[in-house]
Design an enzyme around this catalytic site. Structure first.
Site, PDB file in Angstrom:
ATOM      1  N   HIS A  53       6.894   7.307  -5.565  1.00  0.00           N
ATOM      2  CA  HIS A  53       5.466   7.181  -5.307  1.00  0.00           C
ATOM      3  C   HIS A  53       4.878   8.397  -4.597  1.00  0.00           C
ATOM      4  O   HIS A  53       3.659   8.531  -4.514  1.00  0.00           O
ATOM      5  CB  HIS A  53       5.183   5.917  -4.485  1.00  0.00           C
ATOM      6  CG  HIS A  53       5.410   4.660  -5.252  1.00  0.00           C
ATOM      7  ND1 HIS A  53       4.388   3.952  -5.857  1.00  0.00           N
ATOM      8  CD2 HIS A  53       6.560   3.983  -5.547  1.00  0.00           C
ATOM      9  CE1 HIS A  53       4.886   2.901  -6.476  1.00  0.00           C
ATOM     10  NE2 HIS A  53       6.204   2.893  -6.300  1.00  0.00           N
ATOM     11  N   ASP A 102      -0.462  14.515  -1.743  1.00  0.00           N
ATOM     12  CA  ASP A 102      -0.338  13.063  -1.836  1.00  0.00           C
ATOM     13  C   ASP A 102       0.199  12.689  -3.204  1.00  0.00           C
ATOM     14  O   ASP A 102      -0.120  13.350  -4.208  1.00  0.00           O
ATOM     15  CB  ASP A 102      -1.705  12.391  -1.640  1.00  0.00           C
ATOM     16  CG  ASP A 102      -1.665  11.256  -0.641  1.00  0.00           C
ATOM     17  OD1 ASP A 102      -0.566  10.749  -0.384  1.00  0.00           O
ATOM     18  OD2 ASP A 102      -2.719  10.885  -0.114  1.00  0.00           O
TER      19      ASP A 102
END
Length: 444
Positions: free
Chosen positions: A157, A351
């Site tokens: 992720h 991110d």
């Protein structure tokens, strides 16, 4: 019909199993919504003595939740030291913050082995196993060593750097070799897929890697925002602004989120565009995480000092330019805040995806939407091209984007929001899960 077995370091607590939650929990919750499933992971408990051999089992509807405890030493070495003190900074390109110790890496492998040994007896022959995130890179190899032949997929992720960066980790090649035991590796972006392939190629390995951008449950979040637009906490916030524009940032307090840089950008806005002085407030919500880690303690001091500096320099008796909150805000209240905010400032330095950006878009009133300012280095950037994208390391660029957002005409805001909303509605959490599992079931 085969079961779906989810494995993650974090298993949703009892409250999150029946109420709205965020991030990974939302995405995986969508995956098991309409099927029989097993969700396995750490209980959240760590004890001084040896871990009990028992797996704690709880049932909710068609999903079985199975958890194990860790010792205090395992939690420190596996979770705090290696996962969050080594892998996290590496994957976010913060090499100066890596703290590698071989004993921590050995504990990481030990916990992955523990998970495999506790999970294997719970598996059925036709289960499809889906392992999640940087805590469990070696779990697939441990399951294979125990004779598990089920399909096993893995999803990272967070970002993955190219081999030129990843190779600084002493155990990088070992981790990559173990990752090839997964039938399919999923990542958020095409860049992450290319980086994974560069790493495998550099050491002569191959496994299938595809990118699947994760989303949210947009209609649910939009409805939550509508329901809470006049919640007491939201009304109090708006009353306190006295008609001023609201810029909101919502992040975990982490050095990857670019919070100091965005405060500097907000300060540049006031300096360069004095017409906004006393007419806008920046609300930064950043719940404290990993409070015992020195890097995070330093970050909190830095944000405290920066926000204090801005407020001391520009604030007046009735205007506090920057409001910095470190306590958690309930999700339903955040939804109301998002709907009311004129601007969302989402500027991570790096991110994996960043679902806050998508939640802000989903929460907006399409007849009078706010403006999303988004880091070009966020995983969401390739999808959300209609946002005002900025380099998060450039405070002047952040200031310019804030000025543009504050002065943007309604029709332009509506047009940009419509493009953003199409993407948020298209790439949902449910679609993300379905697409990954569809590919996994086809892999041979």
């Amino acid at each position: 019909m085969s079961r779906l077995v989810l494995v993650s370091n974090r298993v949703p607590d009892v409250k999150e199993r029946v109420q709205s939650a965020g991030g990974l929990v939302v995405g995986l919750g969508e995956a098991v919504r309409d099927t029989e499933g097993l969700w396995f992971g750490w209980s959240g408990q760590h004890r001084e003595n040896a871990v009990s051999s028992d797996v704690q089992i709880e049932q909710l509807h068609r999903v079985t939740f199975a958890t194990v405890d860790l010792t205090t030493d395992q939690h420190t070495r596996f979770y705090e030291n290696f996962a969050n003190g080594t892998l996290w900074p590496l994957c976010h390109y913060r090499l100066e913050m890596i703290r590698y110790r071989r004993e921590d890496y050995e504990s990481y492998r030990e916990v992955n082995t523990l998970f495999a040994r506790k999970l294997a007896p719970l598996l059925q022959e036709d289960d499809v196993i889906w392992v999640h995130d940087y805590h469990l890179m070696t779990l697939g190899a441990e399951l294979r060593a125990l004779g598990v032949r089920n399909r096993i997929g893995y999803f990272l992720h967070i970002p993955l750097p190219p081999w030129s960066v990843t190779r600084v980790l002493p155990c990088a090649a070992e981790l990559l070799r173990d990752l090839t035991q997964y039938d399919l590796i999923g990542v958020q972006t095409e860049e992450d897929r290319e980086n994974f392939n560069s790493c495998f190629s550099a050491i002569g390995l191959f496994t299938r890697v595809e990118h699947f951008p994760i989303g949210i449950a947009p209609e649910e979040f939009r409805e939550e925002a509508r329901r809470n637009v006049d919640a007491p906490e939201v009304v109090r916030l708006m009353d306190s602004l006295r008609g001023r524009k609201l810029v909101i940032g919502v992040d975990r307090l982490d050095y990857s989120k670019g919070i100091p840089e965005r405060i500097k950008g907000f300060e540049k806005l006031i300096r360069r565009y004095p017409q906004h002085e006393a007419k806008v407030v920046m609300l930064q919500i950043a719940p404290v995480s990993r409070a015992g880690v020195s890097a995070y303690q330093h970050l909190r001091r830095e944000v405290d000092e920066l926000s204090g500096h801005v407020n001391a320099t520009f604030g007046t008796f009735d205007w506090t330019p920057v409001r910095f909150l470190t306590q958690s805000v309930p999700r339903h209240v955040l939804a109301g805040f998002h709907r009311r905010a004129d601007i969302a400032l989402v500027t991570p330095l790096r991110d994996g995806m960043n679902l806050v950006a998508k939640e802000y878009v989903a929460a907006q009133d399409g007849d009078d939407p706010g403006v999303l300012i988004l880091s070009s280095l966020a995983g969401a950037a390739p999808e959300l091209k209609a946002a005002l994208q900025v380099n998060p390391y450039d405070p002047d660029q952040i200031a310019e984007a804030l000025h543009l957002a504050l002065t943007m005409k309604k029709e332009v805001r509506k047009k940009r929001w419509r493009f953003l909303n199409v993407e948020v509605q298209r790439n949902t959490a449910a679609r993300w899960a379905a697409e990954f599992l569809s590919v996994l079931k086809e892999v041979r």
